[in-house]
Design a protein around this motif. Structure first.
Motif, PDB file in Angstrom:
ATOM      1  N   MET B 100      28.203  37.796  36.975  1.00 19.42           N
ATOM      2  CA  MET B 100      29.315  38.275  36.140  1.00 19.42           C
ATOM      3  C   MET B 100      30.383  37.211  36.001  1.00 19.42           C
ATOM      4  O   MET B 100      30.942  37.014  34.927  1.00 19.42           O
ATOM      5  N   GLU B 101      30.690  36.535  37.090  1.00 13.49           N
ATOM      6  CA  GLU B 101      31.676  35.462  37.027  1.00 13.49           C
ATOM      7  C   GLU B 101      31.201  34.379  36.058  1.00 13.49           C
ATOM      8  O   GLU B 101      31.984  33.861  35.263  1.00 13.49           O
ATOM      9  N   GLN B 102      29.923  34.048  36.117  1.00 12.99           N
ATOM     10  CA  GLN B 102      29.381  33.026  35.224  1.00 12.99           C
ATOM     11  C   GLN B 102      29.459  33.461  33.762  1.00 12.99           C
ATOM     12  O   GLN B 102      29.832  32.676  32.894  1.00 12.99           O
ATOM     13  N   ASN B 103      29.100  34.728  33.507  1.00 17.71           N
ATOM     14  CA  ASN B 103      29.154  35.206  32.121  1.00 17.71           C
ATOM     15  C   ASN B 103      30.579  35.245  31.596  1.00 17.71           C
ATOM     16  O   ASN B 103      30.830  34.952  30.431  1.00 17.71           O
ATOM     17  N   SER B 104      31.493  35.629  32.487  1.00 16.32           N
ATOM     18  CA  SER B 104      32.887  35.684  32.077  1.00 16.32           C
ATOM     19  C   SER B 104      33.411  34.279  31.769  1.00 16.32           C
ATOM     20  O   SER B 104      34.126  34.062  30.783  1.00 16.32           O
ATOM     21  N   MET B 163      33.629  48.082  27.017  1.00 12.53           N
ATOM     22  CA  MET B 163      32.928  47.331  28.063  1.00 12.53           C
ATOM     23  C   MET B 163      33.238  45.834  28.008  1.00 12.53           C
ATOM     24  O   MET B 163      33.658  45.233  28.989  1.00 12.53           O
ATOM     25  N   ILE B 164      33.014  45.233  26.850  1.00 15.89           N
ATOM     26  CA  ILE B 164      33.283  43.792  26.696  1.00 15.89           C
ATOM     27  C   ILE B 164      34.777  43.524  26.906  1.00 15.89           C
ATOM     28  O   ILE B 164      35.178  42.519  27.483  1.00 15.89           O
ATOM     29  N   GLY B 165      35.607  44.455  26.443  1.00 14.22           N
ATOM     30  CA  GLY B 165      37.051  44.291  26.570  1.00 14.22           C
ATOM     31  C   GLY B 165      37.487  44.285  28.024  1.00 14.22           C
ATOM     32  O   GLY B 165      38.286  43.443  28.440  1.00 14.22           O
ATOM     33  N   ALA B 166      36.967  45.218  28.822  1.00 14.35           N
ATOM     34  CA  ALA B 166      37.333  45.268  30.234  1.00 14.35           C
ATOM     35  C   ALA B 166      36.921  43.976  30.925  1.00 14.35           C
ATOM     36  O   ALA B 166      37.652  43.407  31.734  1.00 14.35           O
ATOM     37  N   PHE B 167      35.740  43.528  30.573  1.00 14.63           N
ATOM     38  CA  PHE B 167      35.194  42.288  31.100  1.00 14.63           C
ATOM     39  C   PHE B 167      36.140  41.113  30.802  1.00 14.63           C
ATOM     40  O   PHE B 167      36.507  40.336  31.682  1.00 14.63           O
ATOM     41  N   ALA B 169      39.345  41.301  29.714  1.00 21.99           N
ATOM     42  CA  ALA B 169      40.729  41.506  30.136  1.00 21.99           C
ATOM     43  C   ALA B 169      40.909  41.312  31.638  1.00 21.99           C
ATOM     44  O   ALA B 169      41.989  40.945  32.097  1.00 21.99           O
ATOM     45  N   ARG B 170      39.838  41.567  32.392  1.00 21.51           N
ATOM     46  CA  ARG B 170      39.949  41.469  33.849  1.00 21.51           C
ATOM     47  C   ARG B 170      40.480  40.111  34.298  1.00 21.51           C
ATOM     48  O   ARG B 170      41.434  40.008  35.052  1.00 21.51           O
ATOM     49  N   THR B 171      39.864  39.047  33.810  1.00 19.58           N
ATOM     50  CA  THR B 171      40.282  37.703  34.204  1.00 19.58           C
ATOM     51  C   THR B 171      41.695  37.410  33.735  1.00 19.58           C
ATOM     52  O   THR B 171      42.490  36.835  34.458  1.00 19.58           O
ATOM     53  N   MET B 172      41.970  37.842  32.498  1.00 21.74           N
ATOM     54  CA  MET B 172      43.265  37.513  31.917  1.00 21.74           C
ATOM     55  C   MET B 172      44.398  38.231  32.643  1.00 21.74           C
ATOM     56  O   MET B 172      45.446  37.666  32.885  1.00 21.74           O
ATOM     57  N   LEU B 173      44.176  39.496  33.012  1.00 25.14           N
ATOM     58  CA  LEU B 173      45.254  40.296  33.585  1.00 25.14           C
ATOM     59  C   LEU B 173      45.352  40.170  35.095  1.00 25.14           C
ATOM     60  O   LEU B 173      46.439  40.242  35.654  1.00 25.14           O
ATOM     61  N   ASP B 174      44.222  40.041  35.753  1.00 26.60           N
ATOM     62  CA  ASP B 174      44.235  40.136  37.216  1.00 26.60           C
ATOM     63  C   ASP B 174      43.894  38.816  37.894  1.00 26.60           C
ATOM     64  O   ASP B 174      43.801  38.756  39.118  1.00 26.60           O
ATOM     65  N   GLU B 175      43.688  37.776  37.090  1.00 20.95           N
ATOM     66  CA  GLU B 175      43.339  36.473  37.639  1.00 20.95           C
ATOM     67  C   GLU B 175      42.173  36.533  38.601  1.00 20.95           C
ATOM     68  O   GLU B 175      42.158  35.856  39.623  1.00 20.95           O
ATOM     69  N   PRO B 177      37.662  37.296  38.480  1.00 18.54           N
ATOM     70  CA  PRO B 177      36.549  37.620  37.595  1.00 18.54           C
ATOM     71  C   PRO B 177      36.171  39.095  37.720  1.00 18.54           C
ATOM     72  O   PRO B 177      36.475  39.727  38.729  1.00 18.54           O
ATOM     73  N   PRO B 178      35.541  39.651  36.672  1.00 13.64           N
ATOM     74  CA  PRO B 178      35.057  41.025  36.780  1.00 13.64           C
ATOM     75  C   PRO B 178      33.984  41.112  37.861  1.00 13.64           C
ATOM     76  O   PRO B 178      33.214  40.174  38.042  1.00 13.64           O
TER      77      PRO B 178
END
Lengths: 200, 200
Positions: B100-104, B163-167, B169-175, B177-178
């Protein structure tokens, strides 16, 4: 900053500074952070590269300053329509479709750069993400107070992900920028039902 | 492609080609499309730039090919647990946190570049987005068939954005990876309630 630098800095008027920052934001939207060059900034603003470097030190500093300067914040005053649906719609309608397209392009232009550039990440979060999120927080708290949603609704902490995520996913999935119409239907179809709030 | 180019192309073994594509994807995750140079690809894969240009023509073509090559597709077979919640959880659990980190990172590295590069956008959509979305579509259709969700649920068409949005937004908002844990709570707190589906 040394005294010499401070003295030099004062040579640029606030108007000229604002013009430079707007040009930097435009370039960020058009080509993104990596492809943005000091040459392009100099050309677009008809300034010399030497001036830019003397004034800001480098691209990272200039871009962070431009991001900090760019967003006027919630100047439109508090939103309070009496319902959660009304408030979320009102917040959405404060940016017209053109501004949404610009914000979406800016987010895209910065997405890669904020990783590995802590100062830029800080500017991005403090000036583009958090003011927006604080407003959503206030609107949600009032909805809890009115009994429209439960304080312990599991969806509550995901509202930023739902909103920013839809914004980001729209361009990626549908090859078009987010619009007011898109976000209003998304709020009605997803955000309100997830929170267990009235959808009409 | 000319006959000469075809003949030259065949000099690279499929194993070597796969190695090159993997190196390109690694670089995309690390530095993003704009900062990725043919020099860096050549250095990392110990090949000559001349070979890379002869084989692929240029960076855009090489990256699009690497994206097309990268994702193995839904090799893990159909998911069918008997409930929508079970299916969505199972789809999420097919990628471990490292993937997931790689895809993000890959999504971030390509976000700016796919605009203004139609071939790359096509590769991105066809190979990274659509196979995933087709699977969500199948899982949702079965849930409609079982009567878990209504066919006319307004949230249905927004499942990819959720789904794609949460993926994204996770990095952007919470610093960060999903992760599987994040996405499983998001499915339970947001996606299932928005669809009006059972959450346990």
């Amino acid at each position: 900053m040394t005294e010499v630098a401070t003295a030099r800095r004062s040579r640029i008027t606030p108007e000229r500074e604002a013009e430079l920052y707007e040009a930097v934001l435009e370039l960020l939207r058009e080509v993104g952070y990596d492809a943005l060059t000091m040459d392009a900034v100099a050309a677009r603003t008809r300034s010399s590269k030497a001036t830019l470097y003397r004034q800001w030190g480098g691209k990272a500093e200039l871009v962070a300053k431009a991001v900090r300067h760019g967003k006027p914040g919630s100047s439109a005053g508090e939103v309070d329509t009496g319902t959660l649906r009304g408030d979320l719609h009102a917040l959405t309608l404060r940016s017209d479709d053109c501004e949404m397209e610009q914000n979406s392009a800016l987010m895209r232009g910065l997405a890669m750069a904020v990783h590995g550039n802590p100062d830029l990440l800080k500017a991005f979060k403090e000036h583009l993400v958090e003011p927006e999120m604080a407003e959503f927080g206030r609107v949600l708290q009032r909805a809890v107070g009115r009994g429209e949603i439960r304080a312990d609704s599991p969806a509550m902490s995901f509202v930023p992900h739902m909103m920013i995520g839809a914004f980001a996913a729209r361009t990626m999935l549908d090859e078009q920028p987010p619009t007011q119409a898109f976000l209003l239907s998304y709020i009605d179809a997803v955000v309100l039902p997830a929170l267990g709030a009235p959808t009409t």
